[in-house]
Design a protein around this motif. Structure first.
Motif, PDB file in Angstrom:
ATOM      1  N   THR A  92       0.846  -1.235  -0.084  1.00 54.89           N
ATOM      2  CA  THR A  92      -0.010  -0.031  -0.013  1.00 54.89           C
ATOM      3  C   THR A  92       1.013   1.272   0.051  1.00 54.89           C
ATOM      4  N   ILE A  93       1.932   1.254   0.757  1.00 54.34           N
ATOM      5  CA  ILE A  93       2.918   2.309   0.638  1.00 54.34           C
ATOM      6  C   ILE A  93       3.549   2.633  -0.581  1.00 54.34           C
ATOM      7  N   ILE A  94       3.965   1.477  -1.226  1.00 48.90           N
ATOM      8  CA  ILE A  94       4.594   1.709  -2.408  1.00 48.90           C
ATOM      9  C   ILE A  94       3.943   2.067  -3.589  1.00 48.90           C
ATOM     10  N   ARG A  95       2.658   1.358  -3.690  1.00 52.75           N
ATOM     11  CA  ARG A  95       1.769   1.906  -4.500  1.00 52.75           C
ATOM     12  C   ARG A  95       1.260   3.259  -4.638  1.00 52.75           C
ATOM     13  N   ASN A  96       0.763   3.743  -3.267  1.00 55.66           N
ATOM     14  CA  ASN A  96       0.318   5.030  -3.317  1.00 55.66           C
ATOM     15  C   ASN A  96       1.389   5.978  -3.537  1.00 55.66           C
ATOM     16  N   ALA A  97       2.736   5.696  -2.935  1.00 56.72           N
ATOM     17  CA  ALA A  97       3.649   6.553  -3.231  1.00 56.72           C
ATOM     18  C   ALA A  97       3.848   6.883  -4.796  1.00 56.72           C
ATOM     19  N   LEU A  98       3.871   5.747  -5.357  1.00 56.42           N
ATOM     20  CA  LEU A  98       4.282   5.872  -7.012  1.00 56.42           C
ATOM     21  C   LEU A  98       3.066   6.744  -7.638  1.00 56.42           C
ATOM     22  N   LYS A  99       1.935   6.422  -7.234  1.00 55.36           N
ATOM     23  CA  LYS A  99       0.687   6.985  -7.844  1.00 55.36           C
ATOM     24  C   LYS A  99       0.764   8.548  -7.284  1.00 55.36           C
ATOM     25  N   GLY A 100       1.409   8.930  -6.371  1.00 51.56           N
ATOM     26  CA  GLY A 100       1.357  10.259  -5.823  1.00 51.56           C
ATOM     27  C   GLY A 100       0.184  10.507  -4.994  1.00 51.56           C
ATOM     28  N   PHE A 142       3.980  -2.769 -14.991  1.00 47.78           N
ATOM     29  CA  PHE A 142       3.399  -3.664 -15.783  1.00 47.78           C
ATOM     30  C   PHE A 142       2.131  -3.510 -15.695  1.00 47.78           C
ATOM     31  N   GLU A 143       1.717  -2.966 -14.290  1.00 45.99           N
ATOM     32  CA  GLU A 143       0.062  -2.769 -14.461  1.00 45.99           C
ATOM     33  C   GLU A 143      -0.005  -1.048 -14.781  1.00 45.99           C
ATOM     34  N   ASN A 144       0.861  -0.553 -15.500  1.00 44.01           N
ATOM     35  CA  ASN A 144       0.926   0.598 -16.077  1.00 44.01           C
ATOM     36  C   ASN A 144       0.586   1.980 -14.962  1.00 44.01           C
ATOM     37  N   ILE A 145       1.046   1.502 -13.609  1.00 41.24           N
ATOM     38  CA  ILE A 145       1.152   2.757 -12.651  1.00 41.24           C
ATOM     39  C   ILE A 145       2.700   3.397 -13.145  1.00 41.24           C
ATOM     40  N   VAL A 178      14.874  -3.438   0.072  1.00 40.62           N
ATOM     41  CA  VAL A 178      15.210  -3.062  -1.134  1.00 40.62           C
ATOM     42  C   VAL A 178      14.887  -3.864  -2.162  1.00 40.62           C
ATOM     43  N   LYS A 179      14.930  -5.382  -1.903  1.00 39.66           N
ATOM     44  CA  LYS A 179      14.612  -6.275  -2.864  1.00 39.66           C
ATOM     45  C   LYS A 179      13.030  -6.245  -3.028  1.00 39.66           C
ATOM     46  N   THR A 180      12.316  -6.194  -1.983  1.00 35.06           N
ATOM     47  CA  THR A 180      10.681  -5.759  -1.988  1.00 35.06           C
ATOM     48  C   THR A 180      10.371  -4.827  -3.050  1.00 35.06           C
ATOM     49  N   ILE A 181      10.965  -3.793  -2.686  1.00 33.52           N
ATOM     50  CA  ILE A 181      10.676  -2.282  -3.593  1.00 33.52           C
ATOM     51  C   ILE A 181      10.993  -2.680  -5.124  1.00 33.52           C
ATOM     52  N   GLU A 182      12.061  -3.351  -5.317  1.00 35.77           N
ATOM     53  CA  GLU A 182      12.342  -3.599  -6.639  1.00 35.77           C
ATOM     54  C   GLU A 182      11.380  -4.676  -7.204  1.00 35.77           C
ATOM     55  N   TRP A 183      11.038  -5.515  -6.582  1.00 37.09           N
ATOM     56  CA  TRP A 183       9.889  -6.502  -7.162  1.00 37.09           C
ATOM     57  C   TRP A 183       8.777  -5.472  -7.265  1.00 37.09           C
ATOM     58  N   TYR A 184       8.060  -4.599  -6.547  1.00 29.24           N
ATOM     59  CA  TYR A 184       6.970  -4.014  -6.733  1.00 29.24           C
ATOM     60  C   TYR A 184       7.184  -2.786  -7.915  1.00 29.24           C
TER      61      TYR A 184
END
Ligand code: NAD
Length: 346
Positions: free
Chosen positions: A209-217, A339-342, A327-333
């Motif tokens: 949730t943290i990574i996804r929301n950060a990437l989406k702004g 790929f999910e177009n975020i 770090v490995k986890t963030i790279e995977w996400y």
């Protein structure tokens, strides 16, 4: 392959199971893995893509509460071991909709172990000749122990004090497993693990949730004051602990698994934002997106595991610490979300 043992694994299209299966398939060529998963919203066959086509991997879509199906699987595949991951696992959902947690986690676990008992044993403490070594491994959580103050750790002898419908349902399932060991002499083991993180975790959980929301702004929601503490373990270290306990743990015993990596939710979100600030810098830090939201009802303050028993008896130790694992986890996400177009490179 004819002399291979068939092991039933449940819930393996979910987060931990789908990290476990490729590891276990690769390590033990003498096992065929029969996977039973209902593919609820939390399960995704994509998580098991790397196992497709492996002749020792078989997937069955179905419910662990379905007694006829479970009985059929034991007979059809001559099941000689069970590793039981399947569960409803998200605390927030258990607050909104506790019924399905009791159904899957309590009734489902009961159905599985009861069918294992019937298939492997003639009567209490009497295994059938050909099933002497068959073991039932139940995967559980540190949340069964309740919450801690500022100091202290959960050990295997900490009294159970579950606080959420999720942890209460897991505690109940642990008790059923315990009873089948005490009353029927079944060869059971239980592992109680702390919070896992790593690839393939469902989007609803804290770190994705943290990574996804950060990437989406978008704003990054953090419960309450962000000071709740969890003890984080990289998922593959959990899998290695399960492997050790399944093969070497003592019958009827419980083993705690935990990484000695206590972090507040605020530390987690700050660490992730710092790494993202370096990897994909924007005009302002991702930390600006952190937003505190109303706390989860009954939010446990602190969990922390003492894994001494597993370390001393079976020689387990975590290979990953939080700073390397995250770090490995963030790279995977980053790969998954691109790929999910975020648009991660905006
Ligand atoms: P998850 O929610 O990612 O996956 C659960 C899987 O079980 C899904 O594939 C789902 O389809 C399946 N499932 C649900 N109900 C089912 C049913 N009735 N019949 C068959 N399959 C069903 O969960 P996870 O995070 O991988 O957790 C796996 C196990 O580990 C659970 O028992 C959980 O309590 C335990 N655990 C998880 C953590 C963690 O941090 N994630 C920590 C300690 C213990």
């Amino acid at each position: 392959m004819h002399n291979n043992k068939n092991i039933l694994l449940t819930g393996t299209a979910g987060f931990i199971g789908s990290n476990f299966v490729p590891y276990f398939l690769e390590k033990y060529s003498e096992y065929n893995l029969i996977n039973l998963d209902l593919l609820t919203y939390a399960g995704d066959l994509k998580n098991l893509k790397e196992c497709e086509g492996n002749p020792r991997f078989k997937f069955i879509k179905g419910d662990i509460c379905n007694r006829e199906l479970v009985e059929f699987i034991f007979t059809e595949y001559d099941i000689q071991g069970v590793i039981h991951f399947a569960a409803e696992s998200h605390v927030d959902n258990s607050i909104k909709n506790p019924g399905v947690f009791v159904q899957t986690n309590v009734n489902g676990t009961f159905t599985l172990i009861d069918e294992a008992y019937k298939y492997w044993m003639n009567q209490p403490f009497k295994y059938k000749q050909e099933y002497q070594d068959c073991r039932f491994h139940h995967i559980s959580t540190d949340e069964v122990y309740g919450t801690l103050g500022d100091v202290g750790l959960f050990t295997e002898t900490t009294p159970y004090a579950p606080n959420s419908p999720y942890s209460a349902s897991k505690a109940s399932s642990d008790m059923i497993i315990r009873a089948y060991n005490e009353t029927y002499g079944m060869n059971t083991v239980i592992t109680n693990c702390s919070n896992n993180y790593g690839p393939k975790q469902h989007d609803e959980k804290l770190i994705p949730t943290i990574i996804r929301n950060a990437l989406k702004g978008n704003s990054i929601p953090i419960y309450g004051d962000g000071k709740n503490i969890r003890d984080w373990l990289y998922v593959l270290d959990h899998c290695k602990g399960i492997d050790l306990v399944y093969h070497k743990g003592k019958k009827g015993q419980t083993y705690n698994i935990g990484g000695r990596n206590e972090r507040t939710n605020l530390q987690i979100v700050n660490t992730i934002c710092t790494i993202l600030d370096k990897k994909i810098p924007k005009k302002t830090s991702y930390k600006e997106l952190i937003t505190f939201v109303e706390d989860r009802a009954g939010h446990d303050k602190r969990y922390a595991i003492d894994a001494t028993k597993l370390e001393n008896e079976l020689g387990w130790k975590a290979d990953e610490n939080f700073d390397s694992g995250i770090v490995k986890t963030i790279e995977w996400y980053l790969t998954k979300y691109s790929f999910e177009n975020i648009n991660v490179l905006e």
